[in-house]
Design a protein around this motif. Structure first.
Motif, PDB file in Angstrom:
ATOM      1  N   ILE A 279       0.840  -1.198   0.000  1.00 28.63           N
ATOM      2  CA  ILE A 279       0.000   0.000   0.000  1.00 28.63           C
ATOM      3  C   ILE A 279       0.877   1.251   0.000  1.00 28.63           C
ATOM      4  O   ILE A 279       0.602   2.217  -0.716  1.00 28.63           O
ATOM      5  CB  ILE A 279      -0.936  -0.007   1.224  1.00 28.63           C
TER       6      ILE A 279
ATOM      7  N   LEU B  26       2.022   1.853  -3.457  1.00 29.50           N
ATOM      8  CA  LEU B  26       0.947   2.343  -4.317  1.00 29.50           C
ATOM      9  C   LEU B  26       0.714   3.827  -4.069  1.00 29.50           C
ATOM     10  O   LEU B  26       0.635   4.627  -5.000  1.00 29.50           O
ATOM     11  CB  LEU B  26      -0.347   1.567  -4.044  1.00 29.50           C
TER      12      LEU B  26
ATOM     13  N   PHE C 192       1.561   6.878  -6.745  1.00 26.06           N
ATOM     14  CA  PHE C 192       0.446   7.684  -7.217  1.00 26.06           C
ATOM     15  C   PHE C 192       0.715   9.172  -6.985  1.00 26.06           C
ATOM     16  O   PHE C 192       0.564   9.992  -7.884  1.00 26.06           O
ATOM     17  CB  PHE C 192      -0.846   7.264  -6.504  1.00 26.06           C
TER      18      PHE C 192
ATOM     19  N   PRO D 275     -10.213  -1.288   0.422  1.00 29.68           N
ATOM     20  CA  PRO D 275      -9.359  -0.808  -0.659  1.00 29.68           C
ATOM     21  C   PRO D 275      -9.790   0.580  -1.118  1.00 29.68           C
ATOM     22  O   PRO D 275     -10.974   0.903  -1.066  1.00 29.68           O
ATOM     23  CB  PRO D 275      -9.567  -1.843  -1.763  1.00 29.68           C
ATOM     24  N   PHE D 276      -8.853   1.362  -1.616  1.00 33.71           N
ATOM     25  CA  PHE D 276      -9.193   2.744  -1.935  1.00 33.71           C
ATOM     26  C   PHE D 276      -8.994   3.050  -3.408  1.00 33.71           C
ATOM     27  O   PHE D 276      -8.215   2.415  -4.102  1.00 33.71           O
ATOM     28  CB  PHE D 276      -8.354   3.695  -1.079  1.00 33.71           C
ATOM     29  N   ASP D 277      -9.726   4.042  -3.844  1.00 33.49           N
ATOM     30  CA  ASP D 277      -9.617   4.516  -5.210  1.00 33.49           C
ATOM     31  C   ASP D 277      -8.736   5.762  -5.157  1.00 33.49           C
ATOM     32  O   ASP D 277      -9.139   6.768  -4.592  1.00 33.49           O
ATOM     33  CB  ASP D 277     -11.034   4.839  -5.720  1.00 33.49           C
ATOM     34  N   PRO D 278      -7.535   5.697  -5.744  1.00 32.96           N
ATOM     35  CA  PRO D 278      -6.612   6.832  -5.636  1.00 32.96           C
ATOM     36  C   PRO D 278      -7.250   8.135  -6.113  1.00 32.96           C
ATOM     37  O   PRO D 278      -7.006   9.191  -5.558  1.00 32.96           O
ATOM     38  CB  PRO D 278      -5.452   6.437  -6.545  1.00 32.96           C
ATOM     39  N   LYS D 279      -8.099   8.013  -7.142  1.00 35.74           N
ATOM     40  CA  LYS D 279      -8.768   9.210  -7.684  1.00 35.74           C
ATOM     41  C   LYS D 279      -9.623   9.868  -6.608  1.00 35.74           C
ATOM     42  O   LYS D 279      -9.602  11.070  -6.415  1.00 35.74           O
ATOM     43  CB  LYS D 279      -9.658   8.795  -8.870  1.00 35.74           C
TER      44      LYS D 279
ATOM     45  N   HIS E  92      -5.754  -3.837  -2.973  1.00 35.77           N
ATOM     46  CA  HIS E  92      -5.801  -2.569  -2.247  1.00 35.77           C
ATOM     47  C   HIS E  92      -6.385  -1.426  -3.058  1.00 35.77           C
ATOM     48  O   HIS E  92      -6.384  -0.292  -2.611  1.00 35.77           O
ATOM     49  CB  HIS E  92      -4.391  -2.181  -1.797  1.00 35.77           C
TER      50      HIS E  92
ATOM     51  N   GLU F 291      -9.246   0.473  -5.859  1.00 37.85           N
ATOM     52  CA  GLU F 291     -10.613   0.599  -6.334  1.00 37.85           C
ATOM     53  C   GLU F 291     -10.584   1.544  -7.532  1.00 37.85           C
ATOM     54  O   GLU F 291      -9.557   2.146  -7.819  1.00 37.85           O
ATOM     55  CB  GLU F 291     -11.492   1.236  -5.248  1.00 37.85           C
TER      56      GLU F 291
END
Lengths: 122, 483, 238
Positions: free
Chosen positions: A17, A20, A24, A107-111, C95, C97
């Motif tokens: 993570i 990531l 990003f 889980p996450f959406d970077p946007k 991890h 989305e």
């Protein structure tokens, strides 16, 4: 919407993570620094002077919520986003009570994360 | 007259040889079962679903109970470690058992404790409580300060205040793996039977490096006594307990770490205060309750399991001196005998299945009383050899058998340890372990067998209770110890 | 006279024989450990070095680079790399989305990972089957849903849970009736787990969970029951 060298301090002990998040934000021209846990949070924040802090809840030594409490107690006013995989209301409440500005589930959406960040950084 | 003695000798020799033969066969059999279990478990965990366990709101919350008596050296670090486990929802209950040192003061300082009250009626009888504390920093930390009453009494006091459906008893000097609770709750969630208790591998922390309340580098250290115990722990937990649990005949879950159904333990009266083997006693009484209670309420309780997960769950500091090791082993043996002697009804009792026909008799005859035979065997063998009654080459050959049988068992333990998570990373460490698996047969094994014999005598003559293990203190960075 | 028994019945030959057998067991054990260790060590090193080649692809995904570039970066460069690539992709997908997830999902489909996992569903090897199910779940591979549902009745109980878990990750309410069907075959101890997987489906699961707790109330401890009632309160109000 690019970072313009704004500084983000990330507290995350899961290497995947962390990687990531780092990738990003770095590619969006934010400056990123990683910490593996919250034990030295206050010191790290003082030294790095970030514009934003992202914190995982579960970390060894000192968890995100504690570190957040410490920071606020020390008068740090930098926006803090708490990142968690616990879908638990308790946790969210405690995170916000500790002075976090937002609570984000993994889980996450970077946007989405960027969208949350935008108003905090402006 | 001489005829009788000769005959007795022949009988004794036979008993000795059979003891040796059965003991090793059983151990090797258990090891083979364990190997299969560990292998299957490891394959299964590659698609284990732990993520879902750690995320789901339905995952049962757990109360972690930590009894502490004069633990000023390690208590702050232990609680710090416990506060940062990767688990959905849990509470930590530290029970200060009337410590005469700084334990309580350190807790108050490190975690900003403040007095609190509750109006819960205590179901189990314990020594009077002095005060209750909760932390200003951590919502899930409760500290009970009570008068000294021993480990069982403290656990009972913790049970009284626990609020979650499962509880986990943890020794105050133990460092837990971050995912330990997830690992042990999985059998509860995914078994076909009702799982009432779960144990896991306890590892030896001597020589390991730790930081921020977690074990960061697995290492052997330099104390030979500790390395012997590393091998012993591997053998006991991986070969022994994994094997027993496969047969649902596990009678021991280590006091250092065990998960239990709270209500059930409360129903059977909690921990027993008049034994030194309270951990084994609890598991044994759980078996008794589950197997005997079905006539009363006409429900079938037999579909239950006491499980064991071959995953490392926690790290404990093994005795580093002969003095402390001796006290620990004598206490263990005494505890074993106390518990076994109270449940003689299990002996070949069909109601108890594998426990009645295998675990109980084996523990009683081989692990319990067997130490006498083992000791006499050494004496007898030495004497006979000295008097020239046994041919030298025969004696050497027999010793070779004993030596290799011992080495095989230890090596299987080391092998299984290598397979499970958190192995010793360096090749030199593996070589060291292998070497010590051989060396163990020259001295260490005999030494522990003498200690067990002494423990047996302690039980027979009911010598006074045994003092607590003196800790060396956890080697950790000072900063964290101060919190 | 003393050792009549030992020497009479347990002859020296027999003891020597046992010693030799045990000696060989020891030798085999040590060799086995040595081989096992070296194998794990070398494999881990090789995998790590291969991983490095494919990790930049994840950066491309996070940068919103066009799909072709991502696919190029993820295409196997050497025989045997598929396993590594799949690990890299799945580790990130876990991890993520939103758009990055969708991009990786498309890559799984185009690079044939989905097909391969689908084929492995019918493997006789439990480990392979389990891993395939897990992978398809993490990919949220919709096309695999029916295949997994078809497999359900034939699976042993532990594999059923793996299958149900991956269905709950795919999260298509179409699968819900099959949870209901499986509930009839599962022992009560496993039903809370089943219900927790159904919760992943969100609101569409509510009627099914209600039915489940009405039909088998004895399987749910009070705490779990309360939580489930809370979670499905919205449906009950309708």
């Amino acid at each position: 919407m690019l970072g313009d060298g704004k500084k983000i301090l990330i507290f995350e002990d899961n290497p995947t993570i962390a990687l990531l998040l780092r990738t990003f934000f770095e590619r969006r021209r934010y400056a990123v620094k990683l910490c593996e846990d919250g034990t030295e949070a206050v010191k790290a924040v003082r030294e790095y002077a970030p514009n934003l802090i992202i914190m995982d809840v579960i970390m060894p030594g000192k968890d995100g919520i504690e570190a957040c409490t410490d920071l606020r107690r020390e008068g740090v006013r930098t926006p803090i986003i708490i990142l968690s995989s616990k879908a638990y209301e308790d946790d969210k409440q405690r995170g916000l009570a500790a002075g976090a500005n937002a609570y984000l589930l993994k889980p996450f959406d970077p946007k989405k994360l960027e969208e949350i960040i935008a108003p905090l950084l402006s | 007259m001489i005829g009788i003695i000769a005959r007795a000798q022949i009988v004794f020799e036979w008993v000795l040889v059979y003891y040796f033969f059965i003991l090793n066969t059983v151990y090797i059999g258990l090891s083979l079962i364990a190997y299969r279990e560990v292998y299957r478990h490891l394959r299964r965990t590659t698609y284990g679903g732990y993520e879902h366990v750690s995320r789901s709101p339905l995952t049962p919350p757990i109360s972690v109970i930590v009894p502490a008596f004069n633990e000023e050296v390690s208590i702050a670090l232990t609680v710090l470690n416990l506060l940062h486990l990767d688990y959905m929802r849990y509470e930590i209950i530290v029970v200060n058992d009337g410590s005469t040192d700084e334990t309580m003061a350190r807790l108050i300082k490190a975690f900003e404790l403040e007095p609190t009250k509750d109006d819960v009626d205590d179901q189990l009888k314990t020594k009077p409580l002095r005060a209750l504390y909760k932390s200003r920093r951590h919502h899930n930390l409760l500290v009970i300060d009570k008068e000294n009453g021993g480990k069982s009494d403290s656990l009972n006091a913790g049970l009284n205040k626990a609020t979650h459906p499962y509880f986990c008893s943890v020794d105050a000097d133990v460092i837990m793996e971050a995912d330990a609770l997830q690992r042990v709750i999985l059998p509860v969630l995914e078994s076909e039977e009702r799982v009432i208790a779960v144990g896991g591998i306890v590892r030896v922390s001597n020589g390991c490096h730790q930081a921020k309340g977690r074990i960061t580098d697995v290492s052997l250290g330099s104390n030979p006594l500790a390395i012997f115990q590393i091998i012993e722990y591997f053998r006991a937990f991986l070969c022994g307990r994994t094997g027993y649990s496969r047969l649902n005949a596990l009678l021991i879950i280590s006091g250092a770490f065990g998960l239990f159904e709270r209500e059930l333990v409360m129903t059977i009266g909690g921990y027993k205060t008049d034994t030194v083997g309270e951990d084994m006693d609890l598991v044994t009484r759980l078996h008794v309750y589950m197997r005997e209670s079905d006539q009363e309420d006409h429900t079938d309780h037999r579909d239950y399991a006491i499980s064991f997960v071959p995953d490392p769950v926690c790290w404990t500091e093994a005795p580093a001196s002969f003095k402390v090791l001796s006290r620990q082993r004598r206490r263990w043996q005494k505890g074993l005998m106390e518990v076994l002697w109270q449940h003689t009804g299990m002996f070949f009792n069909p109601k108890y299945g594998f426990i009645g026909f295998f675990t109980y008799p084996f523990l009683l005859l081989f692990e319990g009383w067997g130490v006498i035979l083992e000791f006499l065997g050494y004496v007898f063998f030495a004497m006979a050899w000295w008097r020239g009654a046994i041919e030298t080459d025969f004696a050497i050959a027999f010793m070779f058998v004993a030596f290799f049988a011992g080495a095989v068992l230890s090596l299987i333990g080391v092998l299984l340890g290598e397979m499970t998570p958190r192995p010793y990373p360096k090749a030199s460490q593996w070589i060291g372990l292998t070497l010590f698996a051989f060396l163990e047969n020259f001295g260490y094994r005999q030494y522990t067998s003498v200690l067990r014999l002494l423990g047996l005598f302690d039980w027979i003559f009911n010598a006074g209770s045994w003092g607590r293990m003196e800790r060396e203190g956890i080697e950790a960075d000072k900063h964290m110890a101060e919190v | 006279m003393l050792s009549l028994a030992l020497q009479g019945h347990f002859s020296l030959d027999m003891i020597v024989f046992t010693t030799i057998v045990l000696f060989w067991i020891v030798a085999i054990l040590i060799t086995y450990m040595l081989l096992l260790r070296s194998y794990y060590y070398l494999r881990a090193r090789y995998m790590a070095s291969r991983r490095k080649l494919y990790e930049p692809a994840i950066e491309l995904v996070l940068l919103d680079e066009p799909q072709e570039k991502v696919l190029d970066a993820l295409a196997p460069k050497r025989w045997g790399d598929r396993e590594v690539i799949l690990r890299v992709i799945l580790d990130s997908m876990r991890h993520l989305e939103g758009p990055p997830f969708d991009s990786l999902q498309a890559a799984c489909f185009k690079l044939g990972f989905m097909d391969r996992a689908l084929k492995q569903l019918s493997s006789r090897n439990k480990l392979r089957r389990g891993r395939a199910m897990e992978a398809l779940g993490i990919m949220r591979a919709h096309p695999a849903m029916l295949a997994i549902i078809m497999l359900l009745p034939k699976q042993p109980r532990d594999m059923k849970l793996v299958a149900l878990r991956s269905l709950s990750l795919i999260r298509d309410p179409f699968a819900l009736p099959y949870y209901e069907r499986e509930a009839e075959t599962l022992p009560p101890t496993m039903l809370p787990r089943l219900a927790s997987l159904m919760l992943e489906f969100g609101p569409p699961a509510q009627p099914f969970i209600r039915t489940l707790i009405n039909d088998r109330p004895e399987a749910f401890p009070p705490r779990v029951m309360k939580l489930l009632l809370q979670e499905t309160a919205h449906y009950a109000a309708l």
